[in-house]
Design a protein around this motif. Structure first.
Motif, short mmCIF file in Angstrom:
data_model
loop_
_atom_site.label_atom_id
_atom_site.label_comp_id
_atom_site.label_asym_id
_atom_site.label_seq_id
_atom_site.Cartn_x
_atom_site.Cartn_y
_atom_site.Cartn_z
N LEU A 1 1.45 -1.22 -0.07
CA LEU A 1 0.11 0.04 0.02
C LEU A 1 1.15 0.88 0.34
O LEU A 1 1.61 0.88 0.92
CB LEU A 1 -0.70 -0.11 1.51
N SER A 2 0.14 1.96 -0.99
CA SER A 2 1.35 3.30 -1.07
C SER A 2 0.68 4.71 -0.13
O SER A 2 -0.72 4.45 -0.63
CB SER A 2 1.59 3.97 -2.22
N LEU A 3 1.23 4.74 0.78
CA LEU A 3 0.40 6.34 1.90
C LEU A 3 1.31 6.88 2.15
O LEU A 3 1.95 7.01 2.27
CB LEU A 3 0.08 4.93 2.89
N PRO A 4 0.62 8.59 1.91
CA PRO A 4 0.86 9.27 2.68
C PRO A 4 1.22 9.43 4.16
O PRO A 4 1.38 8.28 5.13
CB PRO A 4 0.35 10.58 3.07
N GLY A 5 2.92 9.76 3.98
CA GLY A 5 3.49 9.76 5.18
C GLY A 5 2.69 10.17 6.64
O GLY A 5 3.34 9.47 7.57
N ALA A 6 2.87 11.27 6.38
CA ALA A 6 1.61 11.33 7.78
C ALA A 6 0.98 11.00 8.16
O ALA A 6 0.72 10.76 9.40
CB ALA A 6 0.85 12.65 7.38
N MET A 7 0.56 9.65 7.54
CA MET A 7 -0.32 8.36 8.25
C MET A 7 0.54 7.77 9.52
O MET A 7 -0.24 7.09 10.53
CB MET A 7 -0.13 7.34 7.19
N LEU A 8 2.07 7.54 9.08
CA LEU A 8 2.29 7.08 10.51
C LEU A 8 3.04 7.63 11.63
O LEU A 8 3.19 7.24 12.78
CB LEU A 8 3.73 6.61 10.28
N LEU B 1 4.76 6.95 2.18
CA LEU B 1 5.50 5.40 2.93
C LEU B 1 4.17 4.15 2.17
O LEU B 1 3.27 3.86 1.95
CB LEU B 1 4.83 5.45 4.03
N GLU B 2 5.71 3.11 2.25
CA GLU B 2 5.11 2.08 1.32
C GLU B 2 4.69 0.78 2.11
O GLU B 2 5.98 0.42 2.91
CB GLU B 2 6.34 1.13 0.24
N TRP B 3 3.53 0.81 2.37
CA TRP B 3 3.19 -0.11 3.75
C TRP B 3 3.14 -1.55 3.05
O TRP B 3 2.68 -2.25 2.10
CB TRP B 3 1.81 -0.41 4.56
N ALA B 4 3.50 -2.97 3.78
CA ALA B 4 3.20 -3.73 3.73
C ALA B 4 2.14 -4.53 4.36
O ALA B 4 1.07 -4.07 4.60
CB ALA B 4 4.57 -5.05 4.11
N LEU B 5 1.59 -5.20 3.27
CA LEU B 5 0.12 -5.95 3.98
C LEU B 5 0.45 -7.73 3.44
O LEU B 5 0.14 -8.19 3.15
CB LEU B 5 -1.09 -5.40 2.49
N THR C 1 0.46 -7.28 10.66
CA THR C 1 -0.07 -6.99 8.89
C THR C 1 1.02 -6.01 8.44
O THR C 1 1.51 -6.34 7.01
CB THR C 1 -1.46 -6.24 9.13
N HIS C 2 0.91 -4.81 8.72
CA HIS C 2 2.15 -3.99 7.85
C HIS C 2 3.39 -3.77 7.93
O HIS C 2 3.91 -2.72 7.73
CB HIS C 2 1.68 -2.41 8.32
N LEU C 3 3.75 -4.53 9.24
CA LEU C 3 5.47 -4.73 8.98
C LEU C 3 5.88 -5.11 8.03
O LEU C 3 5.03 -6.21 7.44
CB LEU C 3 6.09 -5.95 10.17
N SER C 4 7.35 -5.55 8.26
CA SER C 4 7.98 -5.48 6.09
C SER C 4 7.88 -6.85 6.07
O SER C 4 8.21 -7.38 7.12
CB SER C 4 9.00 -5.03 5.94
#
Ligand code: ZN
Length: 318
Positions: A53-60, A83-87, A292-295
Motif C-alpha cells: 500500500l502506498s500511503l502518505p507519510g503523515a499516516m504514521l 510510505l510503502e506499507w507491507a500488507l 500486517t504492515h511490518l515489512s
C-alpha cells in the motif's frame, strides 16, 4: 545470473519490476518472494504478501510535529512523502482446519493497484480457496477484508466457511465513527462502503465472539479494541512455541514511537495503550511477532529499549 537491468528503477518499485520481467510467460512464478513458511510447534504458518500500500507519510503519526516525522523517515532511509506499507496475510493449519487470517485489499480502492494480489498468491502457494475452513478477521478495514469481496472469490469458497470476527467489530460497521481518524481523502467513504458490503455479503457465515475464541487447537483470537472497537490479535501456541499475529496493533514506527497515532486508528489513545501492552508482553515472554504492515515476512521479536521498544527481525530459515 543477470537480471539484465541496464537502468536503476526507483527502489520502491523494484520488486514489481523484477517480478514483471520474470513472470513473462510464467504466470505462477515471481522472483521476489511473496510467501514464507514456518512452524509454531505443530501449527503450520504461511505468511503471504497481498502486495504493498502506498500511503502518505503523515499516516504514521498524525499527532507529531511534521519535522519530527520527517526526521524519523530520513533516519529510516525512507522517502518523506509516500510510505510503502507491507500488507501481510497469514494462513494457519492446525487440527485439520485451514485458517485464513485477514484477506488483503481486494479491488476496493483503485488508487492502490499494488495490493490485492492474495488470490493469485494463494494459487501460486498451492492453496485452493475451497480448502479454507475458517477466516479470522483482525478487523474490517478494507485492507483486511476486501480480498473476500474481490470478483470470483466468494464463489470459490466453501458454503460452510466460518468467518470469525469480534461482535464489537460487526456492530461498529453498522454505523462507524470516523471522528478521530486522520485518513487521506476518499478513505473514510471507501472503508464505510466496504465494511457494510462485507457484513451484507458474509452475513450468514459470520461467527462473532465477545473477547476470545479458540478457532482450532492452539489458535486463539483475542479482542484488543483500539485500532477499531473490535480489533483482535491471533495468538498461536503449540509445544512451547508461541507467535502472535498483531494485525494493526503494531506498525513499524510503533516500536520506537508507540505513542504516535496512526491515521487509521479510530480510538488513538486506546490504540497506543493496546500497542504498549502487547509489545511489553511480547518482550517479556520472548514470543515471535508477525503484523500486517511490518515489512514482509515480518517475523520478528520485540526487545525493551528504555521507555520504548526495539524491533529485532528474525533470521530467514531456508
Ligand atoms: Zn491495515
Amino acid at each position: 545470473m543477470s537480471l539484465g537491468n541496464t537502468s536503476h528503477p526507483p527502489v520502491k518499485h523494484c520488486a514489481d519490476r523484477v517480478n514483471a520481467r520474470y513472470i513473462h510467460g510464467r504466470p505462477d512464478s515471481e522472483l521476489v518472494p511473496s510467501r514464507y513458511a514456518l512452524r509454531v510447534g505443530e501449527i503450520d504458518v504461511l505468511i503471504v504478501s497481498d502486495g504493498v500500500l502506498s500511503l502518505p507519510g503523515a499516516m504514521l503519526g498524525h499527532n507529531v510535529d511534521p519535522a519530527v516525522r520527517a526526521a524519523w523517515l530520513e533516519d529510516m532511509f525512507l522517502p518523506p512523502d509516500v510510505l510503502e506499507w507491507a500488507l501481510n496475510v497469514v494462513v494457519v493449519r492446525s487440527g485439520g482446519r485451514t485458517i485464513l487470517i485477514d484477506a488483503g485489499m481486494g479491488m476496493e480502492f483503485p488508487d492502490l493497484p499494488r495490493a490485492g494480489k492474495l488470490a493469485q498468491r494463494l494459487k501460486a502457494a498451492g492453496i485452493d480457496p475451497v480448502s479454507v475452513t475458517d477466516v479470522v478477521l483482525t478487523h474490517m478495514h478494507m485492507d483486511h477484508c476486501g480480498g473476500l469481496l474481490a470478483d470470483g472469490v466468494k464463489e470459490r469458497l466453501r458454503p460452510d466457511l466460518r468467518v470469525h470476527v469480534a461482535a464489537a467489530e460487526a456492530e461498529f460497521w453498522e454505523s462507524p465513527d470516523f471522528s478521530r481518524v486522520s485518513m487521506p481523502p476518499g478513505f473514510p467513504d471507501a472503508l464505510r462502503r466496504t465494511g457494510k458490503r462485507f457484513l451484507k455479503e458474509y452475513h450468514s457465515q459470520l461467527r462473532t465472539f465477545e473477547n476470545e475464541y479458540e478457532v482450532a487447537p492452539g489458535v486463539v483470537v483475542q479482542r484488543t479494541g483500539g485500532h477499531t472497537p473490535g480489533h483482535s490479535v491471533v495468538r498461536l501456541a503449540s509445544g512451547g512455541d508461541r507467535l502472535t499475529f498483531a494485525g494493526d496493533a503494531v506498525f513499524q514506527v510503533g516500536f520506537e514511537h508507540p505513542d504516535w497515532y496512526n491515521g487509521f486508528e479510530h480510538d488513538p489513545e486506546e490504540a497506543a495503550r493496546v500497542r504498549v501492552g502487547l509489545l511489553r508482553e511480547l518482550a517479556a515472554n520472548r514470543e515471535s511477532l508477525v503484523a500486517t504492515h511490518l515489512s514482509f515476512p515480518s517475523v520478528c521479536h520485540v526487545a525493551v529499549d528504555g521507555d520504548v521498544f526495539r524491533w529485532v527481525p528474525g533470521p530467514w530459515e531456508y
